[in-house]
Design an enzyme around this catalytic site. Structure first.
Site, PDB file in Angstrom:
ATOM      1  CB  CYS A 151      54.196  42.623  27.637  1.00  0.00           C
ATOM      2  SG  CYS A 151      55.944  43.047  27.637  1.00  0.00           S
TER       3      CYS A 151
ATOM      4  CB  CYS B 270      56.549  47.719  33.277  1.00  0.00           C
ATOM      5  SG  CYS B 270      56.929  45.971  33.563  1.00  0.00           S
TER       6      CYS B 270
HETATM    7  N1  DGL Z   1      55.691  43.120  31.754  1.00  0.00           N
HETATM    8  C1  DGL Z   1      56.530  43.637  30.730  1.00  0.00           C
HETATM    9  C2  DGL Z   1      56.156  45.058  30.313  1.00  0.00           C
HETATM   10  O1  DGL Z   1      55.016  45.453  30.458  1.00  0.00           O
HETATM   11  C3  DGL Z   1      58.026  43.522  30.808  1.00  0.00           C
HETATM   12  C4  DGL Z   1      58.722  42.626  31.721  1.00  0.00           C
HETATM   13  C5  DGL Z   1      60.084  42.138  31.237  1.00  0.00           C
HETATM   14  O2  DGL Z   1      61.040  42.924  31.181  1.00  0.00           O
HETATM   15  O3  DGL Z   1      60.149  40.967  30.897  1.00  0.00           O
HETATM   16  O4  DGL Z   1      56.955  45.782  29.792  1.00  0.00           O
END
Ligand code: DGL
Length: 266
Positions: free
Chosen positions: A73, A187
């Site tokens: 993430c 993301c």
């Molecule tokens: N998948 C996450 C990222 O790479 C973020 C998702 C969220 O906002 O929870 O930033």
């Protein structure tokens, strides 16, 4: 014997990273932490997010006994890595937005960054831009809505292309010469929408993410780390919030048939 790799995200986004790791280095054992009780990370204040993440990660490490930890993430990687490395001796692989490769690839010297509202405003992101994309014009779009759309897509709800076009307007609603020719998916949820995103912009636009780079880093680490003692242990997901049928189905589709609650730390 396989190596156990623990990957974590706020929801299903990190599954895009697990998929890349599985492709490059098949046969490992995967545990996935889906921290949906705290979803979405991109709208949380930094301090509360960091404290919470360190707690759930240390609980997940205790339960899964991994040899490698992957913070799948961008939103949490951009604030947690030094602190997480201070609480575990395990190798920790974090996601770095692919700004450096984007700047190298861009012929127009105009790049786009698509991230959560938190990542887009992080000093970490600005530092990468200053360091690696100083010769580029950088257009930034932060969207929590796209994260929701990726979550919904994995639960069987088709993304609405008109909404995606509207979100991407800051990139494409401008003269062609000023539109980015490379866009960073900063993301881990967004590669799950890669077809829909590609269908929205001009077809020569390149959309790049960090999944492949993470998988290569995991591959490098595999020769240094130990193997799992759990010879026949199966892959499983740990979930901090509610698990409804569509979420369980999405996990199953990515190879996580068993879904368990992450017990709260006492
Ligand atoms: N998948 C996450 C990222 O790479 C973020 C998702 C969220 O906002 O929870 O930033």
């Amino acid at each position: 014997m396989p190596t156990t790799i623990l990957s974590a995200d706020s929801g299903v986004g990190g599954l895009s990273v697990v998929q890349e790791i599985r492709k490059l280095v098949p046969g490992q054992r995967h545990v996935y932490l889906c921290d949906n009780a705290f979803y979405p990370y991109g709208l949380r204040a930094d301090d509360e997010l960091l404290q919470h993440f360190l707690e759930v990660m240390s609980a997940a490490i205790d339960i899964s006994a991994p040899q490698i930890v992957v913070v799948a993430c961008n939103t949490i990687s951009t604030i947690c890595l030094p602190k997480l490395r201070a609480i575990t001796k395990l190798p920790v692989v974090g996601v770095v937005p692919a700004i450096k490769p984007a700047a190298t690839l861009s012929k127009k010297h105009v790049i786009g960054i698509l991230a959560t509202p938190a990542t887009i405003d992080r000093p970490y992101t600005d530092k990468l831009i200053n360091e690696f994309a100083a010769n580029c014009r950088v257009l930034k779009v932060g969207s929590a809505e796209l994260v929701d759309m990726a979550e919904a897509k994995l639960r069987g709800i088709a993304p609405d292309s008109a909404r995606i076009s509207r979100i991407l307007e800051p990139f494409f609603d401008r003269p062609t010469a000023e539109q980015p020719d490379v866009i960073v998916l900063a993301c881990t949820h967004f590669p799950l929408l890669s077809e829909e995103l590609a269908a929205t912009g001009p077809k020569e636009t390149q959309w790049i993410d960090s999944g492949g780079a993470i998988a290569r880093r995991v591959q490098e680490l595999l020769s240094d780390v130990g193997q799992s003692s759990a010879r026949h242990a199966k892959d499983f997901a740990l979930v901090t919030g509610q698990v409804d049928d569509p979420l369980a189905e999405a996990m199953k589709n990515f190879g996580f048939r068993a879904v368990r609650p992450l017990p709260a730390k006492r």
